[in-house]
Design a protein around this motif. Structure first.
Motif, mmCIF file in Angstrom:
data_model
loop_
_atom_site.group_PDB
_atom_site.id
_atom_site.type_symbol
_atom_site.label_atom_id
_atom_site.label_comp_id
_atom_site.label_asym_id
_atom_site.label_seq_id
_atom_site.Cartn_x
_atom_site.Cartn_y
_atom_site.Cartn_z
ATOM 1 N N LEU A 61 -29.442 7.847 -2.506
ATOM 2 C CA LEU A 61 -29.307 8.894 -3.517
ATOM 3 C C LEU A 61 -28.327 8.456 -4.600
ATOM 4 C CD1 LEU A 61 -29.870 11.743 -4.608
ATOM 5 C CD2 LEU A 61 -28.076 12.583 -3.051
ATOM 6 N N MET A 62 -27.232 7.812 -4.193
ATOM 7 C CA MET A 62 -26.243 7.344 -5.157
ATOM 8 C C MET A 62 -26.851 6.318 -6.107
ATOM 9 S SD MET A 62 -23.142 7.547 -6.347
ATOM 10 C CE MET A 62 -22.146 8.342 -5.069
ATOM 11 N N ASP A 63 -27.528 5.316 -5.556
ATOM 12 C CA ASP A 63 -28.149 4.282 -6.386
ATOM 13 C C ASP A 63 -29.186 4.901 -7.319
ATOM 14 O OD1 ASP A 63 -28.822 1.661 -7.337
ATOM 15 O OD2 ASP A 63 -30.420 1.522 -5.853
ATOM 16 N N ALA A 64 -29.964 5.833 -6.807
ATOM 17 C CA ALA A 64 -30.983 6.489 -7.625
ATOM 18 C C ALA A 64 -30.348 7.251 -8.784
ATOM 19 C CB ALA A 64 -31.825 7.431 -6.761
ATOM 20 N N ALA A 65 -29.268 7.978 -8.520
ATOM 21 C CA ALA A 65 -28.612 8.755 -9.570
ATOM 22 C C ALA A 65 -27.958 7.840 -10.610
ATOM 23 C CB ALA A 65 -27.581 9.699 -8.964
ATOM 24 N N LYS A 87 -21.243 0.448 -6.054
ATOM 25 C CA LYS A 87 -20.218 0.687 -5.032
ATOM 26 C C LYS A 87 -20.241 2.160 -4.679
ATOM 27 C CE LYS A 87 -15.162 0.764 -4.642
ATOM 28 N NZ LYS A 87 -15.241 1.659 -3.539
ATOM 29 N N ILE A 88 -20.034 2.435 -3.404
ATOM 30 C CA ILE A 88 -19.987 3.825 -2.961
ATOM 31 C C ILE A 88 -18.776 4.033 -2.056
ATOM 32 C CG2 ILE A 88 -21.511 3.389 -0.986
ATOM 33 C CD1 ILE A 88 -22.663 6.243 -1.451
ATOM 34 N N ASN A 89 -18.135 5.170 -2.224
ATOM 35 C CA ASN A 89 -17.089 5.623 -1.308
ATOM 36 C C ASN A 89 -17.628 6.849 -0.589
ATOM 37 O OD1 ASN A 89 -15.119 4.738 -3.923
ATOM 38 N ND2 ASN A 89 -14.582 3.952 -1.912
ATOM 39 N N TYR A 90 -17.704 6.759 0.735
ATOM 40 C CA TYR A 90 -18.105 7.904 1.548
ATOM 41 C C TYR A 90 -16.845 8.701 1.846
ATOM 42 C CZ TYR A 90 -22.302 5.110 2.341
ATOM 43 O OH TYR A 90 -23.446 4.367 2.180
ATOM 44 N N LEU A 91 -16.808 9.952 1.432
ATOM 45 C CA LEU A 91 -15.612 10.767 1.589
ATOM 46 C C LEU A 91 -15.688 11.741 2.760
ATOM 47 C CD1 LEU A 91 -15.099 11.510 -2.204
ATOM 48 C CD2 LEU A 91 -14.078 9.666 -0.826
ATOM 49 N N SER A 116 -22.538 3.107 -14.971
ATOM 50 C CA SER A 116 -22.546 4.556 -14.770
ATOM 51 C C SER A 116 -21.710 4.907 -13.542
ATOM 52 C CB SER A 116 -23.978 5.089 -14.639
ATOM 53 O OG SER A 116 -24.696 4.401 -13.657
ATOM 54 N N SER A 117 -21.264 6.151 -13.509
ATOM 55 C CA SER A 117 -20.500 6.655 -12.367
ATOM 56 C C SER A 117 -21.139 7.955 -11.899
ATOM 57 C CB SER A 117 -19.030 6.873 -12.731
ATOM 58 O OG SER A 117 -18.915 7.896 -13.698
ATOM 59 N N ALA A 118 -20.877 8.303 -10.628
ATOM 60 C CA ALA A 118 -21.489 9.503 -10.070
ATOM 61 C C ALA A 118 -20.663 10.049 -8.920
ATOM 62 C CB ALA A 118 -22.909 9.201 -9.572
ATOM 63 N N PHE A 119 -20.915 11.301 -8.622
ATOM 64 C CA PHE A 119 -20.398 11.893 -7.396
ATOM 65 C C PHE A 119 -21.508 12.723 -6.784
ATOM 66 C CE2 PHE A 119 -19.390 15.030 -10.620
ATOM 67 C CZ PHE A 119 -19.648 16.251 -10.013
ATOM 68 N N ILE A 120 -21.472 12.817 -5.467
ATOM 69 C CA ILE A 120 -22.444 13.630 -4.734
ATOM 70 C C ILE A 120 -21.677 14.769 -4.085
ATOM 71 C CG2 ILE A 120 -24.132 13.716 -2.857
ATOM 72 C CD1 ILE A 120 -24.596 10.698 -3.313
ATOM 73 N N SER A 121 -22.097 15.980 -4.397
ATOM 74 C CA SER A 121 -21.450 17.158 -3.816
ATOM 75 C C SER A 121 -22.452 17.916 -2.963
ATOM 76 C CB SER A 121 -20.875 18.056 -4.909
ATOM 77 O OG SER A 121 -21.911 18.553 -5.733
ATOM 78 N N CYS A 122 -21.918 18.841 -2.185
ATOM 79 C CA CYS A 122 -22.723 19.612 -1.248
ATOM 80 C C CYS A 122 -22.484 21.105 -1.493
ATOM 81 C CB CYS A 122 -22.352 19.213 0.180
ATOM 82 S SG CYS A 122 -23.362 20.013 1.417
ATOM 83 N N PRO A 123 -23.338 21.743 -2.313
ATOM 84 C CA PRO A 123 -23.168 23.167 -2.594
ATOM 85 C C PRO A 123 -23.214 24.057 -1.356
ATOM 86 C CG PRO A 123 -24.880 22.227 -3.989
ATOM 87 C CD PRO A 123 -24.465 21.166 -3.018
ATOM 88 N N ALA A 131 -19.305 11.942 -1.645
ATOM 89 C CA ALA A 131 -19.317 10.520 -2.017
ATOM 90 C C ALA A 131 -19.084 10.365 -3.514
ATOM 91 C CB ALA A 131 -20.646 9.881 -1.634
ATOM 92 N N ARG A 132 -18.521 9.213 -3.868
ATOM 93 C CA ARG A 132 -18.340 8.820 -5.270
ATOM 94 C C ARG A 132 -18.852 7.399 -5.412
ATOM 95 N NH1 ARG A 132 -15.628 12.092 -8.534
ATOM 96 N NH2 ARG A 132 -14.362 13.720 -7.610
ATOM 97 N N GLY A 133 -19.349 7.052 -6.600
ATOM 98 C CA GLY A 133 -19.863 5.709 -6.788
ATOM 99 C C GLY A 133 -19.855 5.268 -8.228
ATOM 100 N N MET A 134 -20.067 3.966 -8.401
ATOM 101 C CA MET A 134 -20.163 3.360 -9.722
ATOM 102 C C MET A 134 -21.169 2.221 -9.635
ATOM 103 S SD MET A 134 -17.139 1.862 -12.147
ATOM 104 C CE MET A 134 -16.828 3.410 -12.982
#
Length: 155
Positions: A61-65, A87-91, A116-123, A131-134
């Protein structure tokens, strides 16, 4: 090269051909070129142990975003992108039925590379950032790949 369709049309075509996203229940929206939101819900087939999502699913999901953010901006110049690295950081662990929202933004767009940079949140867990990534992506002309044939089938 012919005039490319607008970004919304290109994203619609991408959504049609993106088997990886479809198989994993991912949904892409592009508020504007260089900024995307990718969502998915964790299903049984995404688990690596009872109730816990495999890290590769979150990385996918991170790579796709990250890539979609770069791609949506590259589309405006008649280009495509490919992943150079990310790169991904699993939090936090991700669990069965968690709804995930990946938000990605282009941070830098150069002649040959896009970052690009991204974060994955869980509503479903009070918007917990899991997770956070670049990522870095290579830009290249759309006519170098079969995607061009989808846009201009008569060639």
């Amino acid at each position: 090269m012919e005039q490319l369709p607008d970004v919304a049309t290109l994203v619609a075509i991408y959504n049609q051909i993106n088997n990886y996203g479809r198989v994993n229940g991912m949904d892409l929206t592009v508020p504007r070129p260089g900024e995307v939101v990718y969502t998915m819900t964790v299903r049984d087939e995404h688990l690596s142990s009872p109730g816990t999502c495999h890290g590769g699913v979150v990385a996918g999901l991170m790579d796709a975003a990250l890539g979609a953010a770069a791609l949506s901006l590259a589309f405006t110049a008649g280009e495509l992108v490919s992943t150079v690295e990310f790169k991904i950081n699993y939090l936090h662990p991700v669990h069965l039925h968690d709804h995930l929202v990946a938000r990605a933004t282009v941070e830098h767009s150069g002649k040959t590379l896009v970052v690009s940079s991204a974060f994955i949140s869980c509503p479903t867990r009070n918007d917990l950032v899991v997770a956070r990534g670049m990522g870095t992506f290579n830009r290249y002309p759309a006519d170098k790949r079969d995607f061009h044939l989808l846009l201009f089938p008569e060639e």
